[in-house]
Design a protein around this motif. Structure first.
Motif, PDB file in Angstrom:
ATOM      1  N   LEU A 268       0.871  -1.284  -0.143  1.00  0.00           N
ATOM      2  CA  LEU A 268       0.075  -0.094  -0.232  1.00  0.00           C
ATOM      3  C   LEU A 268       0.939   1.250   0.022  1.00  0.00           C
ATOM      4  O   LEU A 268       0.654   2.221  -0.773  1.00  0.00           O
ATOM      5  CB  LEU A 268      -1.172  -0.127   1.248  1.00  0.00           C
ATOM      6  CG  LEU A 268      -2.014  -1.062   1.076  1.00  0.00           C
ATOM      7  CD1 LEU A 268      -2.826  -1.014   2.633  1.00  0.00           C
ATOM      8  CD2 LEU A 268      -2.919  -0.761   0.160  1.00  0.00           C
ATOM      9  N   LYS A 269       1.937   1.294   0.765  1.00  0.00           N
ATOM     10  CA  LYS A 269       2.838   2.211   0.809  1.00  0.00           C
ATOM     11  C   LYS A 269       3.528   2.699  -0.440  1.00  0.00           C
ATOM     12  O   LYS A 269       3.943   3.746  -0.795  1.00  0.00           O
ATOM     13  CB  LYS A 269       3.946   2.160   2.015  1.00  0.00           C
ATOM     14  CG  LYS A 269       3.271   2.550   3.131  1.00  0.00           C
ATOM     15  CD  LYS A 269       4.539   2.527   4.250  1.00  0.00           C
ATOM     16  CE  LYS A 269       4.938   1.295   4.686  1.00  0.00           C
ATOM     17  NZ  LYS A 269       6.195   1.394   5.771  1.00  0.00           N
TER      18      LYS A 269
ATOM     19  N   GLY B 220     -12.376  -2.571  -0.323  1.00  0.00           N
ATOM     20  CA  GLY B 220     -13.390  -3.664  -0.287  1.00  0.00           C
ATOM     21  C   GLY B 220     -12.396  -4.880  -0.253  1.00  0.00           C
ATOM     22  O   GLY B 220     -12.612  -5.617   0.867  1.00  0.00           O
ATOM     23  N   ILE B 221     -11.507  -5.193  -0.910  1.00  0.00           N
ATOM     24  CA  ILE B 221     -10.500  -6.099  -0.516  1.00  0.00           C
ATOM     25  C   ILE B 221      -9.798  -6.137   0.790  1.00  0.00           C
ATOM     26  O   ILE B 221      -9.582  -7.171   1.580  1.00  0.00           O
ATOM     27  CB  ILE B 221      -9.302  -6.241  -1.649  1.00  0.00           C
ATOM     28  CG1 ILE B 221      -9.930  -6.538  -2.969  1.00  0.00           C
ATOM     29  CG2 ILE B 221      -8.274  -7.252  -1.342  1.00  0.00           C
ATOM     30  CD1 ILE B 221      -9.260  -6.200  -4.311  1.00  0.00           C
ATOM     31  N   LEU B 222      -9.088  -4.874   1.056  1.00  0.00           N
ATOM     32  CA  LEU B 222      -8.654  -4.757   2.360  1.00  0.00           C
ATOM     33  C   LEU B 222      -9.802  -4.999   3.461  1.00  0.00           C
ATOM     34  O   LEU B 222      -9.246  -5.384   4.805  1.00  0.00           O
ATOM     35  CB  LEU B 222      -8.054  -3.304   2.494  1.00  0.00           C
ATOM     36  CG  LEU B 222      -6.946  -3.107   1.418  1.00  0.00           C
ATOM     37  CD1 LEU B 222      -6.345  -1.799   1.284  1.00  0.00           C
ATOM     38  CD2 LEU B 222      -5.852  -3.986   1.796  1.00  0.00           C
TER      39      LEU B 222
ATOM     40  N   SER C 247      -6.367  -5.550  13.277  1.00  0.00           N
ATOM     41  CA  SER C 247      -5.488  -5.074  12.197  1.00  0.00           C
ATOM     42  C   SER C 247      -5.477  -3.576  12.260  1.00  0.00           C
ATOM     43  O   SER C 247      -5.414  -2.878  11.343  1.00  0.00           O
ATOM     44  CB  SER C 247      -6.338  -5.435  11.035  1.00  0.00           C
ATOM     45  OG  SER C 247      -6.678  -6.940  10.903  1.00  0.00           O
ATOM     46  N   ASP C 248      -5.095  -3.066  13.354  1.00  0.00           N
ATOM     47  CA  ASP C 248      -4.750  -1.587  13.518  1.00  0.00           C
ATOM     48  C   ASP C 248      -3.795  -1.062  12.730  1.00  0.00           C
ATOM     49  O   ASP C 248      -4.172  -0.106  12.073  1.00  0.00           O
ATOM     50  CB  ASP C 248      -4.448  -1.362  14.987  1.00  0.00           C
ATOM     51  CG  ASP C 248      -5.469  -1.621  15.816  1.00  0.00           C
ATOM     52  OD1 ASP C 248      -6.759  -1.763  15.630  1.00  0.00           O
ATOM     53  OD2 ASP C 248      -5.132  -1.880  17.167  1.00  0.00           O
TER      54      ASP C 248
ATOM     55  N   ASP D 264      -4.825   1.641   9.855  1.00  0.00           N
ATOM     56  CA  ASP D 264      -4.049   2.958   9.738  1.00  0.00           C
ATOM     57  C   ASP D 264      -3.458   3.237   8.378  1.00  0.00           C
ATOM     58  O   ASP D 264      -3.904   4.330   7.656  1.00  0.00           O
ATOM     59  CB  ASP D 264      -2.896   2.977  10.694  1.00  0.00           C
ATOM     60  CG  ASP D 264      -3.614   3.156  12.062  1.00  0.00           C
ATOM     61  OD1 ASP D 264      -4.530   3.656  12.277  1.00  0.00           O
ATOM     62  OD2 ASP D 264      -2.704   3.003  13.195  1.00  0.00           O
ATOM     63  N   PHE D 265      -3.012   2.293   7.668  1.00  0.00           N
ATOM     64  CA  PHE D 265      -2.781   2.395   6.223  1.00  0.00           C
ATOM     65  C   PHE D 265      -3.983   2.615   5.198  1.00  0.00           C
ATOM     66  O   PHE D 265      -3.672   3.369   4.199  1.00  0.00           O
ATOM     67  CB  PHE D 265      -1.977   1.175   5.771  1.00  0.00           C
ATOM     68  CG  PHE D 265      -0.391   1.277   6.268  1.00  0.00           C
ATOM     69  CD1 PHE D 265       0.384   2.241   5.886  1.00  0.00           C
ATOM     70  CD2 PHE D 265       0.056   0.376   7.148  1.00  0.00           C
ATOM     71  CE1 PHE D 265       1.609   2.352   6.360  1.00  0.00           C
ATOM     72  CE2 PHE D 265       1.269   0.422   7.483  1.00  0.00           C
ATOM     73  CZ  PHE D 265       2.067   1.469   7.120  1.00  0.00           C
TER      74      PHE D 265
END
Length: 186
Positions: free
Chosen positions: A120-121, A138-140, A155-156, A160-161
């Protein structure tokens, strides 16, 4: 027993790393770099959503495999309470295995989360079309739901990402629309 458990966890960590690299390599041309972050940066923005899907699919299969392993162990682990010295040692070993397998759920999820966060980054997902971006969210979201079932983690880090990427996307999208409006008004 300890060495076997460490080898098992190393195998799964290695599988997370290798399958992540393989998933991303499918979407880049001619890049031979083996660093995952560098590979992610080489993914064209228009291919980022489908690459994310492939990455999550690969990682899900590894998580599923480990989950089934833990489930099998739970179903086939029969407690026999006796006072025999050898049985006591066997029971201690069983308990050690149970604890290590349970801890492995969190460990594997953190490895998976780290790979997805790195993607993602680095992938430029904020540059893709709106529909693809929503599809990626949606996938995430599904991945975070799987994680909660997998190991109870909220999944903090990944959340956050997701927030960061969403803000970046909205800013980028807004900037683009403002540029269009400026051109239209001139």
């Amino acid at each position: 027993t300890q060495a076997a458990m460490e080898q098992l966890h190393m195998y799964y960590s290695s599988a997370v790393n290798e399958s992540s690299i393989e998933a991303v390599k499918e979407y880049i041309n001619g890049v031979t770099d083996t660093k995952f972050q560098d590979l992610c940066q080489s993914v064209p923005p228009d291919k980022a959503p489908t690459c994310l899907l492939k990455l999550c699919e690969n990682l899900f299969l590894i998580m599923r495999s480990y989950y089934l392993l833990v489930d099998w162990n739970v179903k086939n682990d029969v407690d026999e309470v006796t006072n025999n010295v050898f049985d006591i040692e066997k029971n201690v070993s069983r308990e050690y295995i149970r604890q290590k397998l349970k801890a492995g759920l969190v460990r594997i999820w953190h490895d998976v989360q780290a790979k997805v966060s790195t993607f993602l980054k680095s992938s430029g997902l904020e540059e893709c079309p709106f529909e693809k971006f929503i599809q990626s969210l949606g996938i995430l979201r599904k991945l975070t739901q799987v994680a909660e079932v997998f190991c109870g983690d909220k999944s903090d880090i990944l959340q956050d990402f997701i927030k960061t990427q969403s803000v970046m996307y909205i800013k980028n999208y807004h900037r683009g629309r403002m540029d269009e409006l400026r051109l239209f008004l001139e």
